[in-house]
Design a protein around this motif. Sequence first.
Motif, PDB file in Angstrom:
ATOM      1  N   MET A  54       0.842  -1.186   0.000  1.00 44.24           N
ATOM      2  CA  MET A  54       0.000   0.000   0.000  1.00 44.24           C
ATOM      3  C   MET A  54       0.887   1.249   0.000  1.00 44.24           C
ATOM      4  O   MET A  54       2.085   1.162   0.230  1.00 44.24           O
ATOM      5  N   THR A  55       0.262   2.382  -0.218  1.00 43.99           N
ATOM      6  CA  THR A  55       0.972   3.644  -0.074  1.00 43.99           C
ATOM      7  C   THR A  55       0.155   4.552   0.836  1.00 43.99           C
ATOM      8  O   THR A  55      -1.075   4.594   0.728  1.00 43.99           O
ATOM      9  N   PRO A  56       0.839   5.259   1.717  1.00 41.06           N
ATOM     10  CA  PRO A  56       0.104   6.229   2.516  1.00 41.06           C
ATOM     11  C   PRO A  56      -0.243   7.449   1.673  1.00 41.06           C
ATOM     12  O   PRO A  56       0.346   7.683   0.613  1.00 41.06           O
ATOM     13  N   THR A  57      -1.187   8.216   2.165  1.00 44.76           N
ATOM     14  CA  THR A  57      -1.459   9.534   1.606  1.00 44.76           C
ATOM     15  C   THR A  57      -0.624  10.519   2.434  1.00 44.76           C
ATOM     16  O   THR A  57      -0.699  10.519   3.651  1.00 44.76           O
ATOM     17  N   PHE A  58       0.170  11.313   1.755  1.00 41.99           N
ATOM     18  CA  PHE A  58       1.034  12.283   2.419  1.00 41.99           C
ATOM     19  C   PHE A  58       0.327  13.631   2.481  1.00 41.99           C
ATOM     20  O   PHE A  58      -0.177  14.111   1.459  1.00 41.99           O
ATOM     21  N   THR A  59       0.302  14.237   3.653  1.00 47.96           N
ATOM     22  CA  THR A  59      -0.181  15.611   3.761  1.00 47.96           C
ATOM     23  C   THR A  59       0.977  16.545   3.434  1.00 47.96           C
ATOM     24  O   THR A  59       2.148  16.130   3.426  1.00 47.96           O
TER      25      THR A  59
ATOM     26  N   ASP B 279       9.662  15.451  -5.812  1.00 46.41           N
ATOM     27  CA  ASP B 279      10.121  15.044  -7.139  1.00 46.41           C
ATOM     28  C   ASP B 279      10.816  13.681  -7.132  1.00 46.41           C
ATOM     29  O   ASP B 279      10.702  12.916  -8.085  1.00 46.41           O
ATOM     30  N   LYS B 280      11.513  13.383  -6.041  1.00 43.44           N
ATOM     31  CA  LYS B 280      12.251  12.126  -5.967  1.00 43.44           C
ATOM     32  C   LYS B 280      11.362  10.928  -5.628  1.00 43.44           C
ATOM     33  O   LYS B 280      11.558   9.842  -6.180  1.00 43.44           O
ATOM     34  N   TRP B 281      10.372  11.109  -4.744  1.00 47.19           N
ATOM     35  CA  TRP B 281       9.671   9.972  -4.188  1.00 47.19           C
ATOM     36  C   TRP B 281       8.157   9.928  -4.390  1.00 47.19           C
ATOM     37  O   TRP B 281       7.551   8.871  -4.207  1.00 47.19           O
ATOM     38  N   LEU B 282       7.535  11.051  -4.707  1.00 45.31           N
ATOM     39  CA  LEU B 282       6.076  11.108  -4.644  1.00 45.31           C
ATOM     40  C   LEU B 282       5.428  11.428  -5.985  1.00 45.31           C
ATOM     41  O   LEU B 282       6.107  11.826  -6.932  1.00 45.31           O
ATOM     42  N   LEU B 283       4.127  11.284  -6.028  1.00 49.69           N
ATOM     43  CA  LEU B 283       3.336  11.723  -7.170  1.00 49.69           C
ATOM     44  C   LEU B 283       1.959  12.120  -6.684  1.00 49.69           C
ATOM     45  O   LEU B 283       1.540  11.753  -5.589  1.00 49.69           O
ATOM     46  N   LYS B 284       1.271  12.881  -7.504  1.00 54.51           N
ATOM     47  CA  LYS B 284      -0.082  13.313  -7.184  1.00 54.51           C
ATOM     48  C   LYS B 284      -1.038  12.524  -8.062  1.00 54.51           C
ATOM     49  O   LYS B 284      -0.929  12.547  -9.294  1.00 54.51           O
ATOM     50  N   GLU B 285      -1.977  11.826  -7.431  1.00 52.76           N
ATOM     51  CA  GLU B 285      -2.960  11.057  -8.183  1.00 52.76           C
ATOM     52  C   GLU B 285      -3.860  12.011  -8.953  1.00 52.76           C
ATOM     53  O   GLU B 285      -4.367  12.980  -8.392  1.00 52.76           O
TER      54      GLU B 285
ATOM     55  N   ASN C 108       3.175   7.674  -2.599  1.00 48.71           N
ATOM     56  CA  ASN C 108       4.469   7.167  -3.041  1.00 48.71           C
ATOM     57  C   ASN C 108       4.408   6.855  -4.532  1.00 48.71           C
ATOM     58  O   ASN C 108       3.388   6.357  -5.026  1.00 48.71           O
ATOM     59  N   ALA C 109       5.498   7.087  -5.201  1.00 49.40           N
ATOM     60  CA  ALA C 109       5.583   6.764  -6.622  1.00 49.40           C
ATOM     61  C   ALA C 109       5.907   5.291  -6.840  1.00 49.40           C
ATOM     62  O   ALA C 109       5.709   4.771  -7.935  1.00 49.40           O
ATOM     63  N   VAL C 110       6.416   4.616  -5.797  1.00 45.56           N
ATOM     64  CA  VAL C 110       6.829   3.220  -5.928  1.00 45.56           C
ATOM     65  C   VAL C 110       6.260   2.392  -4.776  1.00 45.56           C
ATOM     66  O   VAL C 110       5.918   2.921  -3.721  1.00 45.56           O
ATOM     67  N   GLN C 111       6.174   1.094  -5.021  1.00 44.86           N
ATOM     68  CA  GLN C 111       5.875   0.122  -3.974  1.00 44.86           C
ATOM     69  C   GLN C 111       6.865  -1.007  -4.126  1.00 44.86           C
ATOM     70  O   GLN C 111       7.199  -1.363  -5.261  1.00 44.86           O
TER      71      GLN C 111
ATOM     72  N   VAL D 124       9.388  10.148  11.888  1.00 40.32           N
ATOM     73  CA  VAL D 124       8.757  11.241  11.137  1.00 40.32           C
ATOM     74  C   VAL D 124       7.817  10.713  10.046  1.00 40.32           C
ATOM     75  O   VAL D 124       7.438  11.458   9.146  1.00 40.32           O
ATOM     76  N   ARG D 125       7.420   9.477  10.153  1.00 43.52           N
ATOM     77  CA  ARG D 125       6.592   8.833   9.125  1.00 43.52           C
ATOM     78  C   ARG D 125       5.305   9.633   8.891  1.00 43.52           C
ATOM     79  O   ARG D 125       4.871  10.389   9.756  1.00 43.52           O
ATOM     80  N   PRO D 126       4.664   9.430   7.741  1.00 42.02           N
ATOM     81  CA  PRO D 126       3.407  10.126   7.457  1.00 42.02           C
ATOM     82  C   PRO D 126       2.337   9.820   8.505  1.00 42.02           C
ATOM     83  O   PRO D 126       2.293   8.716   9.074  1.00 42.02           O
ATOM     84  N   LYS D 127       1.466  10.766   8.712  1.00 42.24           N
ATOM     85  CA  LYS D 127       0.362  10.603   9.666  1.00 42.24           C
ATOM     86  C   LYS D 127      -0.468   9.370   9.321  1.00 42.24           C
ATOM     87  O   LYS D 127      -0.891   8.629  10.210  1.00 42.24           O
ATOM     88  N   ASP D 128      -0.691   9.148   8.042  1.00 42.23           N
ATOM     89  CA  ASP D 128      -1.473   7.999   7.590  1.00 42.23           C
ATOM     90  C   ASP D 128      -0.829   6.692   8.068  1.00 42.23           C
ATOM     91  O   ASP D 128      -1.528   5.767   8.486  1.00 42.23           O
ATOM     92  N   CYS D 129       0.489   6.611   8.040  1.00 40.57           N
ATOM     93  CA  CYS D 129       1.205   5.425   8.528  1.00 40.57           C
ATOM     94  C   CYS D 129       1.084   5.313  10.041  1.00 40.57           C
ATOM     95  O   CYS D 129       0.870   4.218  10.573  1.00 40.57           O
TER      96      CYS D 129
END
Length: 166
Positions: free
Chosen positions: A59-64, A84-90, A98-101, A116-121
Amino acid sequence: MDLQKFTRKAARKRSELEGFLKKLDETVPTGFGKVVAQEDEKVWQHVDCTTCANCCKTMTPTFTKTDVKRIATHLRMTPKAFFDKWLLKEEDTGSIINAVQPCQFLVDDKCSIYEVRPKDCAEFPHHNKRPFDLYNDTFIQNLHRCPATFDLVERLKKRVEDEYEW
C-alpha cells in the motif's frame, strides 16, 4: 509473520468478513464501540507489526503537505526535491502518494523514517477511528493486507454472532 499463509487465509475468508462489515453499515449492535475496544486490545497482544510490514509492501500512505515538509526536513531536502524524488499526485483524487511500492523507506522490513513517518502510517490500521462502523470501507480494503485488521474483524464477527441478535 508468514505472509503467504496469512494471504491464503484472508482470501478464503474475505467474502465472509466483507459481508459482516457491510452488514455493520446497516445494523450496529448496541455497545459496539466497547466490543471493538476490547477485541482490539486482544489483537495487539499477539500481533507485532514489526514482523510483517505488509502495509508498506502493498500500500501507499497519503502524504499531507505537513508530512512532506517534516520528512523532507528530516532527510535534509527541500519539500520539492523530496516530492520530485519519491512522490506523485494522483490525477483522480489529488492525493499525494508514493511513486513506488514497496515503500522506499522500508529497509529490512522496518521503517527507516519511523520517527517522522506520514500521519497515515502512524494511524494505520485505523482501528481507533470512531465510530468504528463509519470506516467499514477502509477495513474491507485492508482485510487482505493487514493481519491485525483481519484478526480484529474475525473476532468482532464471532463476538457479535455469539452475543447479539444478528
